[in-house]
Design a protein around this motif. Structure first.
Motif, mmCIF file in Angstrom:
data_model
loop_
_atom_site.group_PDB
_atom_site.id
_atom_site.type_symbol
_atom_site.label_atom_id
_atom_site.label_comp_id
_atom_site.label_asym_id
_atom_site.label_seq_id
_atom_site.Cartn_x
_atom_site.Cartn_y
_atom_site.Cartn_z
ATOM 1 N N ARG A 128 0.802 -1.227 0.000
ATOM 2 C CA ARG A 128 0.000 0.000 0.000
ATOM 3 C C ARG A 128 0.833 1.274 0.000
ATOM 4 N N ASN A 129 2.167 1.174 0.090
ATOM 5 C CA ASN A 129 2.978 2.389 -0.006
ATOM 6 C C ASN A 129 2.817 3.051 -1.374
ATOM 7 N N MET A 130 2.280 2.329 -2.369
ATOM 8 C CA MET A 130 1.953 2.935 -3.658
ATOM 9 C C MET A 130 0.919 4.041 -3.500
ATOM 10 N N PHE A 131 0.156 3.992 -2.382
ATOM 11 C CA PHE A 131 -0.916 4.959 -2.154
ATOM 12 C C PHE A 131 -0.627 5.861 -0.962
ATOM 13 N N GLY A 132 0.658 5.951 -0.590
ATOM 14 C CA GLY A 132 1.058 6.917 0.427
ATOM 15 C C GLY A 132 1.065 6.419 1.847
ATOM 16 N N ASP A 133 0.705 5.143 2.082
ATOM 17 C CA ASP A 133 0.728 4.589 3.428
ATOM 18 C C ASP A 133 1.978 3.732 3.614
ATOM 19 N N SER A 134 2.249 3.355 4.860
ATOM 20 C CA SER A 134 3.411 2.524 5.143
ATOM 21 C C SER A 134 3.197 1.113 4.607
ATOM 22 N N GLY A 135 4.212 0.599 3.922
ATOM 23 C CA GLY A 135 4.165 -0.765 3.418
ATOM 24 C C GLY A 135 5.227 -1.648 4.039
ATOM 25 N N ALA A 136 5.757 -1.249 5.206
ATOM 26 C CA ALA A 136 6.792 -2.006 5.921
ATOM 27 C C ALA A 136 7.955 -2.315 4.982
ATOM 28 N N MET A 137 8.349 -3.583 4.886
ATOM 29 C CA MET A 137 9.529 -3.927 4.082
ATOM 30 C C MET A 137 9.311 -3.687 2.602
ATOM 31 N N TYR A 138 8.041 -3.730 2.164
ATOM 32 C CA TYR A 138 7.785 -3.545 0.740
ATOM 33 C C TYR A 138 8.115 -2.126 0.274
ATOM 34 N N GLN A 139 8.059 -1.150 1.159
ATOM 35 C CA GLN A 139 8.391 0.200 0.717
ATOM 36 C C GLN A 139 9.899 0.386 0.577
ATOM 37 N N PHE A 140 10.688 -0.563 1.105
ATOM 38 C CA PHE A 140 12.132 -0.561 0.861
ATOM 39 C C PHE A 140 12.455 -1.342 -0.407
ATOM 40 N N TRP A 141 11.723 -2.442 -0.631
ATOM 41 C CA TRP A 141 11.967 -3.242 -1.833
ATOM 42 C C TRP A 141 11.441 -2.548 -3.087
ATOM 43 N N TYR A 142 10.269 -1.918 -2.948
ATOM 44 C CA TYR A 142 9.648 -1.202 -4.066
ATOM 45 C C TYR A 142 9.261 0.194 -3.588
ATOM 46 N N PRO A 143 10.226 1.099 -3.412
ATOM 47 C CA PRO A 143 9.949 2.406 -2.804
ATOM 48 C C PRO A 143 9.008 3.276 -3.620
ATOM 49 N N SER A 144 8.940 3.071 -4.933
ATOM 50 C CA SER A 144 8.033 3.870 -5.740
ATOM 51 C C SER A 144 7.588 3.045 -6.938
ATOM 52 N N GLU A 145 6.489 3.444 -7.528
ATOM 53 C CA GLU A 145 5.960 2.761 -8.708
ATOM 54 C C GLU A 145 5.503 3.831 -9.688
ATOM 55 N N PRO A 146 6.074 3.873 -10.869
ATOM 56 C CA PRO A 146 5.664 4.894 -11.837
ATOM 57 C C PRO A 146 4.262 4.623 -12.352
ATOM 58 N N PRO A 147 3.589 5.638 -12.852
ATOM 59 C CA PRO A 147 2.263 5.418 -13.452
ATOM 60 C C PRO A 147 2.341 4.345 -14.532
ATOM 61 N N THR A 148 1.328 3.528 -14.598
ATOM 62 C CA THR A 148 1.309 2.437 -15.565
ATOM 63 C C THR A 148 -0.129 2.153 -15.998
ATOM 64 N N MET A 149 -0.251 1.616 -17.198
ATOM 65 C CA MET A 149 -1.563 1.213 -17.700
ATOM 66 C C MET A 149 -1.759 -0.291 -17.583
ATOM 67 N N ARG A 150 -0.906 -0.934 -16.794
ATOM 68 C CA ARG A 150 -1.144 -2.342 -16.472
ATOM 69 C C ARG A 150 -2.320 -2.437 -15.516
ATOM 70 N N PRO A 151 -3.121 -3.492 -15.572
ATOM 71 C CA PRO A 151 -4.226 -3.649 -14.618
ATOM 72 C C PRO A 151 -3.711 -3.713 -13.184
ATOM 73 N N ILE A 152 -4.489 -3.152 -12.270
ATOM 74 C CA ILE A 152 -4.158 -3.130 -10.847
ATOM 75 C C ILE A 152 -5.250 -3.888 -10.093
ATOM 76 N N ILE A 153 -4.835 -4.801 -9.223
ATOM 77 C CA ILE A 153 -5.785 -5.527 -8.370
ATOM 78 C C ILE A 153 -5.452 -5.183 -6.919
ATOM 79 N N LEU A 154 -6.322 -4.421 -6.277
ATOM 80 C CA LEU A 154 -6.149 -4.106 -4.861
ATOM 81 C C LEU A 154 -6.788 -5.220 -4.043
ATOM 82 N N VAL A 155 -6.077 -5.722 -3.049
ATOM 83 C CA VAL A 155 -6.573 -6.798 -2.195
ATOM 84 C C VAL A 155 -6.601 -6.293 -0.762
#
Length: 207
Positions: A128-155
């Motif tokens: 969820r760090n893609m949306f400005g919240d803390s993502g714990a270890m994932y925000q270190f592994w994937y600190p940012s995600e550029p805009p994309t037109m790939r489908p997104i599935i929020l769980v």
């Protein structure tokens, strides 16, 4: 230091104390009256504990007929939940021809659990760090995600996690053509375990 205590954090301490407890149980000499009574209480305590643990573990793994799982169990059963998420990913990939991003909308359990139990084609998992919240270890592994037109599935574990951030901020504007929130009842051998909620968007606009 800066978070509330979790009960399972004390497990290493209790494991370290077990040999001492076992030694104390075997000491029978020079005991006072109170110590003798406590010593005698060990045998029924062990028997009761073994029966209680057996019942609890049986309930967690297989359940009891007619007794549903309590509300707090919605944070568990990720092995079965991952199978259903994999089906959603496969359907979206077949429909669009693109591999979707799967975003766990919680700080810890969703992204890490989906990664751990993902046994079929590897899913592309973020947090969820893609949306400005803390993502714990994932925000270190994937600190940012550029805009994309790939489908997104929020769980999410809760419905509102797919509409709002932790502080109540609207996250819908960051999604391209977000669909409605959908739910899936997770089953095991025809027994209901929990619900999982997901939302599909055409793309991600960026944070």
């Amino acid at each position: 230091m800066f978070d509330s205590m979790r009960f399972h954090w004390t497990a290493p301490l209790w494991l370290a104390v077990l040999p001492t407890i076992a030694w104390m149980m075997g000491q029978t000499h020079h005991l006072g009256n109170i110590a003798s009574r406590l010593q005698a209480a060990w045998n029924p305590t062990i028997a009761i504990s073994m029966i209680a643990y057996a019942l609890i573990l049986h309930y967690v793994v297989l359940g009891f007929p007619g007794i549903p799982y309590p509300e707090f169990m919605k944070r568990y059963f990720w092995r079965e939940t991952t199978i259903e998420v994999e089906k959603v990913v496969q359907n979206i990939q077949q429909q669009t021809g693109q591999k979707p991003l799967v975003v766990g909308m919680s700080k810890w359990p969703i992204a890490s659990s989906l990664s751990f139990y993902n046994r079929k084609e590897p899913m592309d998992i973020r947090s969820r760090n893609m949306f400005g919240d803390s993502g714990a270890m994932y925000q270190f592994w994937y600190p940012s995600e550029p805009p994309t037109m790939r489908p997104i599935i929020l769980v999410g574990i809760e419905k509102n996690h797919l509409e709002q951030g932790r502080w109540g901020n609207d996250i819908t504007y960051m999604l391209d053509q977000p669909g409605p929130i959908q739910s899936q009842l997770i089953m095991r051998e025809n027994k209901p375990l929990r619900w999982v909620y997901y939302r599909i968007a055409r793309g991600y606009r960026g944070n």
